[in-house]
Design an enzyme around this catalytic site. Structure first.
Site, PDB file in Angstrom:
ATOM      1  N   HIS A 156       0.356  -1.049   0.577  1.00 46.40           N
ATOM      2  CA  HIS A 156       0.125   0.441   0.082  1.00 46.40           C
ATOM      3  C   HIS A 156       0.808   1.253   0.251  1.00 46.40           C
ATOM      4  O   HIS A 156       0.292   2.274  -0.507  1.00 46.40           O
ATOM      5  CB  HIS A 156      -1.376  -0.106   1.616  1.00 46.40           C
ATOM      6  N   ASP A 186       0.066  -7.721   1.335  1.00 46.18           N
ATOM      7  CA  ASP A 186       0.125  -6.101   1.469  1.00 46.18           C
ATOM      8  C   ASP A 186       1.887  -6.320   1.568  1.00 46.18           C
ATOM      9  O   ASP A 186       2.902  -5.303   2.897  1.00 46.18           O
ATOM     10  CB  ASP A 186      -0.070  -5.687   2.976  1.00 46.18           C
ATOM     11  N   GLY A 259       3.326   7.159   6.912  1.00 44.43           N
ATOM     12  CA  GLY A 259       4.811   7.058   7.663  1.00 44.43           C
ATOM     13  C   GLY A 259       5.655   5.753   7.805  1.00 44.43           C
ATOM     14  O   GLY A 259       6.478   5.765   7.481  1.00 44.43           O
ATOM     15  N   ASN A 260       5.531   5.232   8.546  1.00 45.99           N
ATOM     16  CA  ASN A 260       5.930   3.809   9.676  1.00 45.99           C
ATOM     17  C   ASN A 260       5.858   2.699   8.756  1.00 45.99           C
ATOM     18  O   ASN A 260       6.587   1.770   8.824  1.00 45.99           O
ATOM     19  CB  ASN A 260       5.429   3.417  10.480  1.00 45.99           C
ATOM     20  N   SER A 261       4.372   2.226   7.643  1.00 42.13           N
ATOM     21  CA  SER A 261       4.123   2.052   6.643  1.00 42.13           C
ATOM     22  C   SER A 261       5.169   1.291   5.987  1.00 42.13           C
ATOM     23  O   SER A 261       6.152   1.988   5.636  1.00 42.13           O
ATOM     24  CB  SER A 261       2.985   1.959   6.270  1.00 42.13           C
ATOM     25  N   LEU A 319      -8.189 -20.375  -6.082  1.00 42.51           N
ATOM     26  CA  LEU A 319      -9.029 -21.938  -5.710  1.00 42.51           C
ATOM     27  C   LEU A 319      -9.737 -21.329  -7.351  1.00 42.51           C
ATOM     28  O   LEU A 319     -10.603 -22.719  -8.044  1.00 42.51           O
ATOM     29  CB  LEU A 319     -10.124 -21.410  -4.995  1.00 42.51           C
ATOM     30  N   GLY A 320     -10.391 -20.577  -7.559  1.00 42.53           N
ATOM     31  CA  GLY A 320     -11.016 -20.276  -9.230  1.00 42.53           C
ATOM     32  C   GLY A 320     -12.254 -20.428  -9.072  1.00 42.53           C
ATOM     33  O   GLY A 320     -13.192 -20.249  -9.880  1.00 42.53           O
TER      34      GLY A 320
END
Length: 468
Positions: A156, A186, A259-261, A319-320
């Site tokens: 993200h 993520d 901002g720490n992400s 899985l589809g």
């Protein structure tokens, strides 16, 4: 204000800071005022006063030597003082992270700060009222995986970015290339054109215990670069939902801010045990504090290595189907005897689900020993499998429950681009939200009067669902 003259500090009430010629240093003034205010005594008395003053001076010097520097202030003839420490500044030795030696917080920062990076991105988001594209900017953090420039961060942080720039602790800035990312976990991997970089040491997140000391280093608010915050592990294997996607997280009370992400979460040995990913500032209209979360390193390390090699996660289970949560309103409308599970809206031809015999209208209620009550449960349980693994699905069909064996497939390469994945993950239909299946009238006729959705395998319905 304060004036400095021969390393002595004085105080004056003058605006320009000047002193009168006869003004003496404060310490001396204190003693002078005491001397001039005393009544005249005989000579023998003055000799005794000198002896007393000498003794007092020796005592003061001895106290100063033991406690630091003494600073005096005169106030109406009485002397007051403050002790100021004379301890010299200590230096922090840069130690090597060996996974065996516990480090102090200062040592950990010194050993790892050169492996942390600041990430700044720019992009566009729609148009304004004048038809002009709106430019966006965001900031995050990351950490160096290899000395030749591979960097890990959150997806993200770099999603929808037109340009990505990485800044090292020494101030050097590089244009970064996005090697690949994965939305379900993520994670993202960047690459900069640099060599000789200091990489982090990756640790085993499964060894964390509640109460262990952890530290986060990153770029809070996009401005306070290379800041460190500390706390403890509040919980391990905490299941949380972020924007509709379930995650298994390390919970910590270390300060986490925008901002720490993407930055590293270190254990007390200086090893990276998690990727800082999310925080809660409010929950159900209540303000909260001390709720930060990081992705366990063990959960994503193999995927990061896969992205570095192939550009995407090759063994990600698939899985589809197009899936959605079965609601009580849907169950009543379709005359089902159950009220929860994952409703199968469509099955892709040739997919793992198709090969296992799953059909449109089936409801998945269990995968191996895990109960499935909602779509998020199936997404979460899928993360514990890899392509090629075999699971037993318990499904509801035609008024009865039965089991089928499903061998998980792998995500098709053409669906690994962010645009394709996002399209599959965000199919929306307001009718389904109201409990109405948005398929064709022919589908509904076949289901209720001909015993099923015959011949519809491989066609995607218009109902809300996420591809699995």
């Amino acid at each position: 204000m304060y004036n400095d003259e021969k390393n002595l500090y004085h105080y004056t009430y003058r605006r320009d800071g000047s002193e009168t010629p006869e003004q003496a240093p404060v310490v001396e003034t204190a003693y002078r005022e005491a001397e001039t205010s005393a009544p005249k005594r005989r000579k023998s008395g003055r000799a005794g006063a000198k002896i007393a003053a000498l003794a007092l001076s020796c005592a003061l010097l001895g106290g100063a030597a033991g406690a630091g520097v003494m600073w005096g202030v005169s106030s109406h003839g009485s002397a007051t003082s403050m002790n100021v420490s004379g301890r010299p500044a200590s230096s922090v030795a840069v130690k090597t992270v060996d996974g065996k030696t516990a480090l102090s917080d200062a040592e950990l920062y010194a050993a790892n700060v050169n492996s942390v990076v600041s990430i700044n991105t720019t992009g566009t988001s729609g148009t304004n009222i004048f038809g002009q594209q709106v430019e966006t900017a965001s900031a995050g953090s990351g950490f160096i995986l290899t000395s030749d420039g591979y960097i890990a961060t959150n997806r993200h942080v770099i999603a929808d970015a037109n340009s990505v720039k990485v800044t090292l602790y020494n101030g050097d800035t590089y244009d970064a290339t996005v090697i690949g990312s994965d939305k379900d976990y993520d994670i993202a991997v960047l690459k900069i054109d640099a060599t000789g970089l200091q990489e982090v040491t990756l640790g085993d997140s499964s060894t964390l215990n509640v109460g262990d000391h952890v530290l986060a280093v990153g770029n809070p608010l996009g401005e306070l670069t290379f800041s460190m915050s500390g706390g403890m592990v509040s919980s391990v294997n905490r299941a949380i939902n972020v924007d509709g996607t379930p995650f298994n997280m390390i919970q910590t009370d270390a300060s986490i801010n925008p901002g720490n992400s993407g930055g590293p979460l270190f254990n007390q040995y200086g090893e990276v045990v998690g990727i800082v990913s999310a925080k809660y500032s409010s929950y159900s209209s209540e303000s909260v504090e001390g709720l930060g979360f990081a992705i366990p390193m063990n959960d994503v390390l193999a995927m990061i290595q896969d992205i570095m090699t192939n550009g995407y996660v090759t063994n990600k289970p698939y899985l589809g189907i197009t899936q959605g949560t079965l609601t009580a309103q849907m169950a009543a409308q379709y005359r089902y005897d159950i009220t929860q599970g994952v409703f199968v809206y469509s099955v892709e031809k040739g997919s793992a689900a198709d090969k296992a015999g799953l059909k449109m209208g089936d409801v998945i209620v269990k995968v191996d020993d895990t109960d499935i009550a909602a779509s998020e449960d199936l997404v979460a349980v899928k993360k514990s499998y890899s392509a090629g693994d075999t699971s037993t699905f318990t499904i509801y069909r035609d008024g009865t429950t039965q089991t089928v064996s499903v061998t998980w497939g792998s995500v098709p390469a053409e669906q690994m681009t962010d645009s394709s994945a996002d399209q599959q993950q965000t199919q929306q239909n307001q009718q389904q939200n109201n409990g109405y299946y948005g398929g064709s009238m022919e589908d509904l006729f076949n289901y209720f009067f001909n015993g099923g959705f015959g011949g519809q395998s491989g066609q995607r319905s218009q109902g809300q669902g996420t591809a699995a």
